[in-house]
Design a protein around this motif. Structure first.
Motif, PDB file in Angstrom:
ATOM      1  N   TYR A 193      66.317  58.825  34.479  1.00 18.81           N
ATOM      2  CA  TYR A 193      67.238  58.394  33.455  1.00 18.81           C
ATOM      3  C   TYR A 193      68.817  58.446  33.711  1.00 18.81           C
ATOM      4  N   ARG A 194      69.199  59.442  34.444  1.00 14.50           N
ATOM      5  CA  ARG A 194      70.800  59.268  34.514  1.00 14.50           C
ATOM      6  C   ARG A 194      70.947  58.043  35.555  1.00 14.50           C
ATOM      7  N   ASN A 195      69.919  57.775  36.520  1.00 14.96           N
ATOM      8  CA  ASN A 195      70.432  56.353  37.161  1.00 14.96           C
ATOM      9  C   ASN A 195      70.119  55.291  36.537  1.00 14.96           C
ATOM     10  N   TYR A 196      69.174  55.158  35.662  1.00 13.92           N
ATOM     11  CA  TYR A 196      68.911  54.226  34.730  1.00 13.92           C
ATOM     12  C   TYR A 196      69.763  53.849  33.818  1.00 13.92           C
ATOM     13  N   PHE A 197      70.373  54.728  33.124  1.00  8.63           N
ATOM     14  CA  PHE A 197      71.591  54.644  31.985  1.00  8.63           C
ATOM     15  C   PHE A 197      72.961  54.358  32.958  1.00  8.63           C
ATOM     16  N   SER A 198      73.179  54.946  33.906  1.00  7.20           N
ATOM     17  CA  SER A 198      74.357  54.717  34.304  1.00  7.20           C
ATOM     18  C   SER A 198      74.609  53.418  35.144  1.00  7.20           C
ATOM     19  N   PHE A 199      73.467  53.183  36.023  1.00  4.67           N
ATOM     20  CA  PHE A 199      73.425  51.910  36.803  1.00  4.67           C
ATOM     21  C   PHE A 199      73.578  50.602  35.962  1.00  4.67           C
ATOM     22  N   THR A 200      72.664  50.570  34.845  1.00  2.86           N
ATOM     23  CA  THR A 200      72.538  49.440  34.134  1.00  2.86           C
ATOM     24  C   THR A 200      73.857  49.691  32.864  1.00  2.86           C
ATOM     25  N   GLY A 201      74.282  50.718  32.836  1.00  3.90           N
ATOM     26  CA  GLY A 201      75.225  50.762  31.780  1.00  3.90           C
ATOM     27  C   GLY A 201      76.553  50.325  32.421  1.00  3.90           C
ATOM     28  N   PHE A 202      76.720  50.461  33.987  1.00  5.14           N
ATOM     29  CA  PHE A 202      77.821  50.005  34.656  1.00  5.14           C
ATOM     30  C   PHE A 202      77.773  48.543  34.447  1.00  5.14           C
ATOM     31  N   HIS A 203      76.523  47.982  34.910  1.00  9.70           N
ATOM     32  CA  HIS A 203      76.291  46.715  34.975  1.00  9.70           C
ATOM     33  C   HIS A 203      76.728  45.884  33.832  1.00  9.70           C
ATOM     34  N   LEU A 204      76.274  46.843  32.483  1.00  6.58           N
ATOM     35  CA  LEU A 204      76.727  46.080  31.134  1.00  6.58           C
ATOM     36  C   LEU A 204      78.148  46.040  30.884  1.00  6.58           C
ATOM     37  N   LEU A 205      78.786  46.883  31.595  1.00  5.70           N
ATOM     38  CA  LEU A 205      80.311  46.952  31.661  1.00  5.70           C
ATOM     39  C   LEU A 205      80.914  45.647  32.083  1.00  5.70           C
ATOM     40  N   HIS A 206      80.221  45.269  33.336  1.00  6.17           N
ATOM     41  CA  HIS A 206      80.693  44.046  33.967  1.00  6.17           C
ATOM     42  C   HIS A 206      80.358  42.834  33.309  1.00  6.17           C
ATOM     43  N   VAL A 207      79.209  42.922  32.414  1.00  3.02           N
ATOM     44  CA  VAL A 207      78.853  41.703  31.592  1.00  3.02           C
ATOM     45  C   VAL A 207      80.051  41.678  30.525  1.00  3.02           C
ATOM     46  N   LEU A 208      80.340  42.815  30.020  1.00  2.00           N
ATOM     47  CA  LEU A 208      81.560  42.742  28.855  1.00  2.00           C
ATOM     48  C   LEU A 208      82.716  42.087  29.468  1.00  2.00           C
ATOM     49  N   PHE A 209      83.256  42.589  30.773  1.00  2.89           N
ATOM     50  CA  PHE A 209      84.272  41.907  31.504  1.00  2.89           C
ATOM     51  C   PHE A 209      84.242  40.435  31.474  1.00  2.89           C
ATOM     52  N   GLY A 210      82.949  40.011  31.854  1.00  2.00           N
ATOM     53  CA  GLY A 210      82.765  38.523  32.294  1.00  2.00           C
ATOM     54  C   GLY A 210      82.970  37.844  30.725  1.00  2.00           C
ATOM     55  N   PHE A 211      82.657  38.525  29.753  1.00  2.00           N
ATOM     56  CA  PHE A 211      82.748  37.842  28.451  1.00  2.00           C
ATOM     57  C   PHE A 211      84.041  37.737  27.990  1.00  2.00           C
ATOM     58  N   GLY A 212      84.708  38.721  28.342  1.00  2.00           N
ATOM     59  CA  GLY A 212      86.383  38.578  28.192  1.00  2.00           C
ATOM     60  C   GLY A 212      86.823  37.151  29.018  1.00  2.00           C
ATOM     61  N   PHE A 213      86.390  37.197  30.245  1.00  2.00           N
ATOM     62  CA  PHE A 213      87.072  36.251  31.248  1.00  2.00           C
ATOM     63  C   PHE A 213      86.642  34.878  30.641  1.00  2.00           C
ATOM     64  N   LEU A 214      85.490  34.689  30.138  1.00  2.00           N
ATOM     65  CA  LEU A 214      84.895  33.430  29.547  1.00  2.00           C
ATOM     66  C   LEU A 214      85.707  33.296  28.083  1.00  2.00           C
ATOM     67  N   THR A 215      86.065  34.111  27.404  1.00  7.05           N
ATOM     68  CA  THR A 215      86.677  33.968  26.372  1.00  7.05           C
ATOM     69  C   THR A 215      88.029  33.464  26.580  1.00  7.05           C
ATOM     70  N   TYR A 216      88.966  33.911  27.776  1.00  6.70           N
ATOM     71  CA  TYR A 216      89.892  33.379  27.888  1.00  6.70           C
ATOM     72  C   TYR A 216      89.945  32.041  28.531  1.00  6.70           C
ATOM     73  N   LEU A 217      88.704  31.556  29.396  1.00  7.81           N
ATOM     74  CA  LEU A 217      88.483  30.079  29.765  1.00  7.81           C
ATOM     75  C   LEU A 217      88.460  29.239  28.522  1.00  7.81           C
ATOM     76  N   LEU A 218      87.576  29.781  27.460  1.00  7.62           N
ATOM     77  CA  LEU A 218      87.506  28.892  26.092  1.00  7.62           C
ATOM     78  C   LEU A 218      88.673  28.708  25.493  1.00  7.62           C
ATOM     79  N   LEU A 219      89.462  29.858  25.217  1.00  2.00           N
ATOM     80  CA  LEU A 219      90.484  29.508  24.420  1.00  2.00           C
ATOM     81  C   LEU A 219      91.702  29.223  25.176  1.00  2.00           C
ATOM     82  N   GLY A 220      91.922  29.390  26.621  1.00  2.00           N
ATOM     83  CA  GLY A 220      93.136  28.922  27.207  1.00  2.00           C
ATOM     84  C   GLY A 220      92.981  27.406  27.823  1.00  2.00           C
ATOM     85  N   ILE A 221      92.087  26.600  27.651  1.00  4.44           N
ATOM     86  CA  ILE A 221      91.905  25.366  28.194  1.00  4.44           C
ATOM     87  C   ILE A 221      91.546  24.407  27.264  1.00  4.44           C
ATOM     88  N   LYS A 222      92.422  23.632  26.762  1.00  5.06           N
ATOM     89  CA  LYS A 222      92.360  22.779  25.510  1.00  5.06           C
ATOM     90  C   LYS A 222      92.430  21.185  26.027  1.00  5.06           C
TER      91      LYS A 222
END
Lengths: 192, 87
Positions: A126-155
């Motif tokens: 469970y240490r590996n499950y939560f930490s590895f998938t959690g770190f991946h989920l953090l990457h998803v969140l950062f990606g969401f932020g980058f996509l938001t930047y593209l959506l709002l910044g390109i008009k």
């Protein structure tokens, strides 16, 4: 305006720096894959018991969601190169929808595990499950932020064309998030 | 219909979804030892990873140095992961 191609913009799709960053990040995850495989090899019963508590439907659904969102992202890059602003914006939104869906399913899955009494300190699995998938989920969140930047910044179409390197870079990052999950899902949820 | 067939990205997506289904189905349908099944599933995962690299990330259009680096990474990490799994 003439459609752009990676050959016209630069030698590579996106800047060299993003490829180097992606390689570095993939090397970090390679270490995670090996730590997990090593743990599984040395404690097969513990990992089998832990894997049995996972819901393959959640993992499978998230795999399908990320693959589809990757398709939308790749299509968005093509739309930007063709100066198709509306199509680009729609595809970015669909990509973000995929990311959001992944996030919600993952939260639901974590909640279910924690409710059942499993957490990051339960045991090595469970240490590996939560930490590895959690770190991946953090990457998803950062990606969401980058996509938001593209959506709002390109008009307009000109902005879409002018920022094509950035769009390609975000695209590469999002595909990296996808390909890392593909391996994580197989290793953690499927491999007996 | 023709437009869909010409959409190479869509074809890539269907291939990836098909390989995902193959991984999943192999767990229940294939009569093999866990080690063989596990190695097969890991290999399929890295095949999917490579497909994403080549077609979605357009690695095929990148410089030869970048392409070789990521191809080498894919093969090395897949090989090491399967080797550790089989210890």
């Amino acid at each position: 305006m003439q459609p752009q191609t990676p050959e016209q913009n630069s030698k590579n799709p996106a800047e060299l720096g993003i490829w180097i960053f992606i390689l570095f990040d993939m090397c970090i995850f390679a270490l995670y894959f090996w730590v997990y495989a090593w743990g599984k090899a040395n404690h097969p019963e513990m990992y089998a018991e832990g894997q049995a508590t996972l819901n393959n439907l959640y993992g499978g659904l998230n795999t399908i969601v990320l693959l589809i969102s990757s398709y939308f992202m790749a299509s968005a890059v093509q739309a930007a190169r063709n100066y198709e602003l509306q199509r680009f914006q729609l595809l970015i939104k669909l990509t973000m929808l995929g990311g959001f869906t992944f996030f919600v399913v993952k939260l639901f899955e974590y909640h279910e595990k924690i409710d059942a009494g499993f957490n990051i300190i339960s045991n090595e699995f469970y240490r590996n499950y939560f930490s590895f998938t959690g770190f991946h989920l953090l990457h998803v969140l950062f990606g969401f932020g980058f996509l938001t930047y593209l959506l709002l910044g390109i008009k307009d179409e000109k902005q879409a064309g002018g920022k094509i390197i950035q769009i390609e870079g975000v695209g590469l990052y999002w595909h990296m998030v996808d390909l890392l999950w593909v391996v994580l899902f197989s290793l953690i949820y499927l491999v007996p | 219909m023709n437009a869909l067939l010409k959409d190479k990205l869509l074809i890539t997506l269907f291939v990836l979804l098909g390989l995902t289904a193959l991984s999943w189905l192999s767990l229940n349908q294939v009569d093999a030892s866990p080690e063989i099944l596990g190695s097969f599933i890991i290999a399929l995962a890295f095949l999917k990873l490579r497909i994403i690299l080549i077609h979605f990330m357009e690695l095929k259009k990148a410089s030869i140095a970048i392409r070789l680096t990521f191809e080498a990474w894919s093969i090395a990490v897949a090989g090491i992961t399967i080797s550790i799994y089989l210890i």
